[in-house]
Motif scaffolding. Structure first.
Motif, PDB file in Angstrom:
ATOM      1  N   LEU A 234       8.244  -8.574  -3.227  1.00  0.00           N
ATOM      2  CA  LEU A 234       7.534  -7.489  -2.547  1.00  0.00           C
ATOM      3  C   LEU A 234       8.061  -6.130  -2.981  1.00  0.00           C
ATOM      4  O   LEU A 234       7.284  -5.190  -3.206  1.00  0.00           O
ATOM      5  CB  LEU A 234       7.672  -7.659  -1.032  1.00  0.00           C
ATOM      6  N   SER A 235       9.369  -6.009  -3.122  1.00  0.00           N
ATOM      7  CA  SER A 235       9.954  -4.737  -3.544  1.00  0.00           C
ATOM      8  C   SER A 235       9.504  -4.360  -4.951  1.00  0.00           C
ATOM      9  O   SER A 235       9.148  -3.203  -5.224  1.00  0.00           O
ATOM     10  CB  SER A 235      11.484  -4.827  -3.475  1.00  0.00           C
ATOM     11  N   ILE A 236       9.499  -5.334  -5.849  1.00  0.00           N
ATOM     12  CA  ILE A 236       9.012  -5.078  -7.208  1.00  0.00           C
ATOM     13  C   ILE A 236       7.514  -4.773  -7.181  1.00  0.00           C
ATOM     14  O   ILE A 236       7.036  -3.838  -7.840  1.00  0.00           O
ATOM     15  CB  ILE A 236       9.308  -6.272  -8.130  1.00  0.00           C
ATOM     16  N   GLY A 237       6.771  -5.567  -6.400  1.00  0.00           N
ATOM     17  CA  GLY A 237       5.338  -5.359  -6.311  1.00  0.00           C
ATOM     18  C   GLY A 237       4.980  -3.976  -5.802  1.00  0.00           C
ATOM     19  O   GLY A 237       4.046  -3.336  -6.306  1.00  0.00           O
ATOM     20  N   ARG A 238       5.709  -3.490  -4.808  1.00  0.00           N
ATOM     21  CA  ARG A 238       5.454  -2.145  -4.279  1.00  0.00           C
ATOM     22  C   ARG A 238       5.651  -1.097  -5.368  1.00  0.00           C
ATOM     23  O   ARG A 238       4.875  -0.153  -5.495  1.00  0.00           O
ATOM     24  CB  ARG A 238       6.380  -1.869  -3.095  1.00  0.00           C
TER      25      ARG A 238
ATOM     26  N   SER B 111       0.818  -1.215   0.000  1.00  0.00           N
ATOM     27  CA  SER B 111       0.000   0.000   0.000  1.00  0.00           C
ATOM     28  C   SER B 111       0.846   1.257   0.000  1.00  0.00           C
ATOM     29  O   SER B 111       0.387   2.321  -0.438  1.00  0.00           O
ATOM     30  CB  SER B 111      -0.943   0.006   1.213  1.00  0.00           C
ATOM     31  N   MET B 112       2.093   1.163   0.459  1.00  0.00           N
ATOM     32  CA  MET B 112       2.989   2.325   0.458  1.00  0.00           C
ATOM     33  C   MET B 112       3.368   2.751  -0.952  1.00  0.00           C
ATOM     34  O   MET B 112       3.863   3.856  -1.168  1.00  0.00           O
ATOM     35  CB  MET B 112       4.256   2.021   1.252  1.00  0.00           C
ATOM     36  N   GLY B 113       3.138   1.867  -1.927  1.00  0.00           N
ATOM     37  CA  GLY B 113       3.488   2.195  -3.303  1.00  0.00           C
ATOM     38  C   GLY B 113       2.475   3.065  -4.020  1.00  0.00           C
ATOM     39  O   GLY B 113       2.732   3.544  -5.122  1.00  0.00           O
ATOM     40  N   ILE B 114       1.308   3.273  -3.402  1.00  0.00           N
ATOM     41  CA  ILE B 114       0.260   4.105  -4.014  1.00  0.00           C
ATOM     42  C   ILE B 114       0.388   5.526  -3.492  1.00  0.00           C
ATOM     43  O   ILE B 114       0.377   5.769  -2.295  1.00  0.00           O
ATOM     44  CB  ILE B 114      -1.143   3.567  -3.660  1.00  0.00           C
ATOM     45  N   TRP B 115       0.520   6.480  -4.393  1.00  0.00           N
ATOM     46  CA  TRP B 115       0.614   7.888  -3.968  1.00  0.00           C
ATOM     47  C   TRP B 115      -0.510   8.732  -4.558  1.00  0.00           C
ATOM     48  O   TRP B 115      -0.810   9.812  -4.070  1.00  0.00           O
ATOM     49  CB  TRP B 115       1.963   8.480  -4.392  1.00  0.00           C
ATOM     50  N   HIS B 116      -1.178   8.258  -5.606  1.00  0.00           N
ATOM     51  CA  HIS B 116      -2.093   9.126  -6.337  1.00  0.00           C
ATOM     52  C   HIS B 116      -3.552   8.963  -5.936  1.00  0.00           C
ATOM     53  O   HIS B 116      -4.312   9.920  -5.978  1.00  0.00           O
ATOM     54  CB  HIS B 116      -1.946   8.890  -7.847  1.00  0.00           C
ATOM     55  N   ASP B 117      -3.970   7.744  -5.536  1.00  0.00           N
ATOM     56  CA  ASP B 117      -5.382   7.519  -5.233  1.00  0.00           C
ATOM     57  C   ASP B 117      -5.485   6.329  -4.287  1.00  0.00           C
ATOM     58  O   ASP B 117      -5.497   5.182  -4.721  1.00  0.00           O
ATOM     59  CB  ASP B 117      -6.170   7.266  -6.526  1.00  0.00           C
ATOM     60  N   ARG B 118      -5.622   6.618  -3.001  1.00  0.00           N
ATOM     61  CA  ARG B 118      -5.611   5.553  -2.007  1.00  0.00           C
ATOM     62  C   ARG B 118      -6.799   4.606  -2.145  1.00  0.00           C
ATOM     63  O   ARG B 118      -6.746   3.470  -1.688  1.00  0.00           O
ATOM     64  CB  ARG B 118      -5.599   6.164  -0.595  1.00  0.00           C
TER      65      ARG B 118
END
Length: 232
Positions: free
Chosen positions: A141-145, A98-105
C-alpha cells in the motif's frame, strides 16, 4: 535522471552525511547498501526534501532540486516510500491510495486500477482499513500510494525489512517491473542477496560516505568491501 554530487547533511550539530555521490537512470533499479547508521535513510530524506543538505547538489534531468521543499520535489516527479510506511491506519486502502494523487483528482480511479495491476493482492482489500492489513500488504500500500502520481523516480527505503520470503519475492518482481516501465528506482536495502537480484548497480555507504559503486557481480567479487562495510 537523478544525480547526487558530494552531498552533506546534518541533524543539529551531528554531521550524518559526509560525501555522498550517486546517480540513478531511467529503467534501472539502483540499490544503496550499508550497515545501520551509515546514512542511507538520511540520503533519501535529503533527496525528497525532508532534510535540507548543508553542502552538495541534487539534480533531476539536469535541473537543480537541492533544498527544495518536499511538495515541489514531488511535483517534479519523485516519489518516496518511507521505511516506516506511514500509511493512514483508519483510512481504507482505496482512501490511502487516493491520497497519492495531487495533480488531477479525476484520475484517481484510473490510477488505482494501474496500481492494482502491480499489487493485485490489494484489490480485495480496497474497503479494508490500513490497520487491518498485514505487514506485507501495508508495504504494498505504501509503494502503491507513491505510484499514484506516476513518479519518474521512486525512492524506496528498506522495502523488504521483516517480511516473509514470498512477499519479498513479490516486491522484487514489482520493483523490476517498475524499472522495465521506464521508472528510475533507488532502493535502500540491508540485504545483499536482495540487492544482487534486483539491482543493475549497487552503492555501498559507510559513515556518511559512498565507498563503493559497481554491478552486483563486482561487489560479490570484492571481499574486502563486503567484509569491511557489510558483513557483521
Amino acid at each position: 535522471m537523478l544525480r547526487v554530487e558530494h552531498l552533506q547533511a546534518r541533524y543539529g550539530r551531528s554531521q550524518i552525511l559526509q560525501d555522498v555521490s550517486l546517480h540513478s537512470g531511467a529503467s534501472e533499479v539502483v540499490c544503496l547498501l550499508g550497515r545501520n547508521g551509515a546514512g542511507k535513510s538520511t540520503t533519501l530524506k535529503c533527496l525528497m526534501g525532508l532534510l535540507v543538505p548543508n553542502a552538495g547538489a541534487v539534480s533531476l534531468d539536469g535541473a537543480a532540486i537541492t533544498g527544495l521543499p518536499a511538495y515541489a520535489i514531488a511535483r517534479r516527479g519523485i516519489g518516496y516510500v518511507p521505511e516506516e510506511r506511514l500509511i493512514f491506519p483508519k483510512l481504507t486502502v482505496a482512501e490511502n491510495l487516493s491520497m497519492g494523487i495531487w495533480h488531477d483528482r479525476s484520475q484517481v480511479p484510473a490510477s488505482i486500477d494501474r496500481v492494482l495491476g502491480y499489487f493485485p493482492r490489494l484489490k480485495e482489500k480496497l474497503r479494508a482499513r490500513g490497520n487491518t492489513l498485514s505487514g506485507g500488504e501495508q508495504q504494498m500500500l505504501s509503494i502503491g500510494r507513491a505510484l499514484m502520481a506516476e513518479p519518474r523516480v521512486l525512492l524506496v527505503d528498506e522495502p523488504t525489512e521483516g517480511l516473509a520470503p514470498v512477499i519479498v519475492q513479490a516486491l522484487e518482481r514489482t520493483l523490476l517491473a517498475l524499472a522495465a516501465s521506464g521508472t528510475s528506482v533507488l532502493v535502500v536495502e540491508s540485504k545483499l542477496a536482495v540487492a544482487s537480484r534486483i539491482a543493475a548497480r549497487i552503492y555501498v555507504m559507510a559513515k556518511g560516505k559512498t565507498v563503493f559503486h559497481g554491478k552486483p557481480d563486482d561487489l560479490q567479487d570484492n571481499h574486502e568491501i563486503r567484509r569491511e562495510f557489510l558483513e557483521v
